[in-house]
Scaffold this motif. Structure first.
Motif, mmCIF file in Angstrom:
data_model
loop_
_atom_site.group_PDB
_atom_site.id
_atom_site.type_symbol
_atom_site.label_atom_id
_atom_site.label_comp_id
_atom_site.label_asym_id
_atom_site.label_seq_id
_atom_site.Cartn_x
_atom_site.Cartn_y
_atom_site.Cartn_z
ATOM 1 N N GLY A 142 0.833 -1.194 0.000
ATOM 2 C CA GLY A 142 0.000 0.000 0.000
ATOM 3 C C GLY A 142 0.866 1.242 0.000
ATOM 4 N N LYS A 143 0.215 2.390 0.016
ATOM 5 C CA LYS A 143 0.941 3.662 -0.076
ATOM 6 C C LYS A 143 1.845 3.855 1.148
ATOM 7 C CE LYS A 143 0.163 8.598 -0.164
ATOM 8 N NZ LYS A 143 -0.683 9.591 0.511
ATOM 9 N N LEU A 144 1.286 3.584 2.308
ATOM 10 C CA LEU A 144 2.049 3.674 3.558
ATOM 11 C C LEU A 144 2.485 2.269 3.938
ATOM 12 C CD1 LEU A 144 3.002 5.269 6.069
ATOM 13 C CD2 LEU A 144 0.748 4.891 7.047
ATOM 14 N N ARG A 145 3.792 2.054 3.998
ATOM 15 C CA ARG A 145 4.252 0.682 4.263
ATOM 16 C C ARG A 145 5.651 0.690 4.900
ATOM 17 N NH1 ARG A 145 4.744 1.854 -1.024
ATOM 18 N NH2 ARG A 145 6.775 1.554 -1.970
ATOM 19 N N ILE A 146 6.037 -0.472 5.379
ATOM 20 C CA ILE A 146 7.370 -0.643 5.950
ATOM 21 C C ILE A 146 8.106 -1.698 5.132
ATOM 22 C CG2 ILE A 146 8.684 -1.414 7.957
ATOM 23 C CD1 ILE A 146 6.564 -0.201 9.703
ATOM 24 N N GLU A 147 9.325 -1.365 4.709
ATOM 25 C CA GLU A 147 10.123 -2.294 3.913
ATOM 26 C C GLU A 147 11.378 -2.698 4.674
ATOM 27 O OE1 GLU A 147 10.930 -0.642 0.105
ATOM 28 O OE2 GLU A 147 8.810 -0.356 -0.378
ATOM 29 N N GLU A 148 11.876 -3.864 4.290
ATOM 30 C CA GLU A 148 13.079 -4.385 4.905
ATOM 31 C C GLU A 148 14.278 -3.506 4.531
ATOM 32 O OE1 GLU A 148 13.489 -8.428 3.861
ATOM 33 O OE2 GLU A 148 15.059 -8.799 5.335
ATOM 34 N N GLY A 149 15.182 -3.292 5.510
ATOM 35 C CA GLY A 149 16.360 -2.494 5.228
ATOM 36 C C GLY A 149 17.434 -3.310 4.532
ATOM 37 N N ASN A 150 18.557 -2.692 4.221
ATOM 38 C CA ASN A 150 19.663 -3.471 3.669
ATOM 39 C C ASN A 150 20.373 -4.175 4.820
ATOM 40 O OD1 ASN A 150 21.199 -1.525 4.906
ATOM 41 N ND2 ASN A 150 21.470 -0.346 3.041
ATOM 42 N N GLU A 151 21.423 -4.877 4.511
ATOM 43 C CA GLU A 151 22.033 -5.755 5.515
ATOM 44 C C GLU A 151 23.078 -5.065 6.379
ATOM 45 O OE1 GLU A 151 22.067 -9.658 5.261
ATOM 46 O OE2 GLU A 151 20.049 -9.344 4.507
ATOM 47 N N GLU A 152 23.067 -3.756 6.377
ATOM 48 C CA GLU A 152 24.096 -3.040 7.134
ATOM 49 C C GLU A 152 24.095 -3.454 8.603
ATOM 50 O OE1 GLU A 152 23.417 1.069 7.905
ATOM 51 O OE2 GLU A 152 21.254 0.814 7.852
ATOM 52 N N LYS A 153 25.261 -3.368 9.197
ATOM 53 C CA LYS A 153 25.373 -3.743 10.602
ATOM 54 C C LYS A 153 25.425 -2.489 11.460
ATOM 55 C CE LYS A 153 27.128 -8.283 10.169
ATOM 56 N NZ LYS A 153 28.037 -9.314 10.670
ATOM 57 N N PHE A 154 24.816 -2.581 12.623
ATOM 58 C CA PHE A 154 24.891 -1.463 13.562
ATOM 59 C C PHE A 154 24.657 -2.009 14.960
ATOM 60 C CE2 PHE A 154 20.672 -1.619 11.536
ATOM 61 C CZ PHE A 154 19.877 -1.924 12.621
ATOM 62 N N GLU A 155 25.074 -1.235 15.938
ATOM 63 C CA GLU A 155 24.847 -1.613 17.326
ATOM 64 C C GLU A 155 23.528 -1.021 17.778
ATOM 65 O OE1 GLU A 155 27.761 -1.643 20.702
ATOM 66 O OE2 GLU A 155 28.990 -0.757 19.116
ATOM 67 N N ILE A 156 22.771 -1.794 18.557
ATOM 68 C CA ILE A 156 21.489 -1.307 19.057
ATOM 69 C C ILE A 156 21.672 -0.745 20.457
ATOM 70 C CG2 ILE A 156 19.166 -1.987 19.747
ATOM 71 C CD1 ILE A 156 19.181 -4.035 17.511
ATOM 72 N N GLY A 157 21.272 0.501 20.630
ATOM 73 C CA GLY A 157 21.304 1.117 21.948
ATOM 74 C C GLY A 157 19.952 0.924 22.611
ATOM 75 N N LYS A 158 19.921 1.044 23.951
ATOM 76 C CA LYS A 158 18.711 0.748 24.699
ATOM 77 C C LYS A 158 18.599 1.750 25.846
ATOM 78 C CE LYS A 158 16.902 -3.192 27.317
ATOM 79 N NZ LYS A 158 17.170 -4.559 27.743
ATOM 80 N N GLY A 159 17.394 2.204 26.151
ATOM 81 C CA GLY A 159 17.268 3.150 27.256
ATOM 82 C C GLY A 159 15.828 3.334 27.693
ATOM 83 N N LYS A 160 15.626 4.287 28.602
ATOM 84 C CA LYS A 160 14.283 4.581 29.099
ATOM 85 C C LYS A 160 13.509 5.373 28.056
ATOM 86 C CE LYS A 160 15.903 4.786 33.835
ATOM 87 N NZ LYS A 160 16.157 5.645 35.002
#
Length: 182
Positions: A142-160
Motif C-alpha cells: 500500500g501507499k504507507l508501508r514498511i520495507e526491509e532495510g539493507n544488511e548493514e550492521k549497527f549496534e542497538i542502543g537501549k534506554g528509558k
DNA sequence: GTCCTGATCCTCT
DNA sequence: GAGGATCAGGACG
C-alpha cells in the motif's frame, strides 16, 4: 522488500529492535527507522493498558497495521501494531533518517535542515505526510508501508522511554547507536 | 549549547 | 474537567 506479516507477530520488544534499519515509506517519501519505543499490554504507559476504547481500538487490531493517534492538541504519532490480534501492543516510531523525497519533507516541515525533518515522532508524521485517515491501514503493502532495510550492521542502543509519566523505568526504547538522526 | 514555556484539542473520567 | 507517547521559540550562558 516488503516485510512478512509474521515479522510483526513476534514479541513486541523484538519487533521494536527489528524495525531499526527498516524503511518507512509513504508515497514518494522514504526514511530509515533509527529510533523506536515498545508499548506492551501490561505497561502502564501504554494506551491499551486500561482496555479497549474508541481512541485506541486500532492498537488491538492485527499485527502489521498502523495505529495513529492524536495528542497534545496538535500532533499525531505513528505506531505499528505487533504481537497477537487483540493483545494491544505496538511500537512507536520515534525518529527516521530521511532518504528519499527530501524536498517534499522540507516543504511539509517548512525546515531546511535535514536533521530537523524527522527527529521526533510528530515530526516524522508531518514530514512524510501521514494523516489520521491512515489509522488502521495495512503496512505490508500500500501507499504507507514498511520495507526491509539493507544488511548493514549497527549496534542497538537501549534506554528509558521519553516523555511519559508512568512506566518510566522500563527500558523499552531502542535506537541505532551513533546515528545522528536519533 | 541547555532550560523553560506556551500552543491547542480530543478522549476518557 | 483534566491531562497527554510533542514541538518550536525565546532567554540565557
Amino acid at each position: 522488500m516488503i516485510l512478512n506479516k509474521r515479522f510483526f507477530e513476534k514479541p513486541t520488544l523484538e519487533v521494536a529492535k527489528g524495525l531499526l534499519g527498516c524503511y518507512l515509506v509513504n508515497g514518494k517519501t522514504v526514511g530509515k527507522i533509527v529510533e523506536t519505543e515498545a508499548y506492551l499490554f501490561d505497561d502502564p504507559a501504554s494506551h491499551s493498558f486500561k482496555g479497549k476504547t474508541k481512541r485506541n481500538d486500532k492498537m488491538f487490531g492485527e499485527a502489521g497495521k498502523a495505529y495513529i493517534y492524536f495528542n497534545y492538541g496538535m500532533y499525531h504519532c505513528f505506531n505499528v501494531v505487533t504481537n497477537v490480534t487483540g493483545k494491544g501492543e505496538a511500537v512507536l516510531i520515534r525518529a527516521l533518517e530521511p532518504l528519499e523525497g527530501i524536498e517534499i519533507m522540507k516543504n511539509m516541515r517548512c525546515k531546511e535542515k535535514i536533521l530537523d525533518l524527522c527527529s521526533g515522532p510528530a515530526k516524522l508524521v508531518i514530514a512524510l505526510g501521514i494523516s489520521k485517515e491512515q489509522n488502521g491501514c495495512d503496512l505490508l503493502n500500500g501507499k504507507l508501508r514498511i520495507e526491509e532495510g539493507n544488511e548493514e550492521k549497527f549496534e542497538i542502543g537501549k534506554g528509558k522511554r521519553i516523555g511519559i509519566s508512568k512506566g518510566k523505568e522500563l527500558k523499552y526504547r531502542f535506537f541505532i547507536k551513533g546515528n545522528e538522526f536519533v
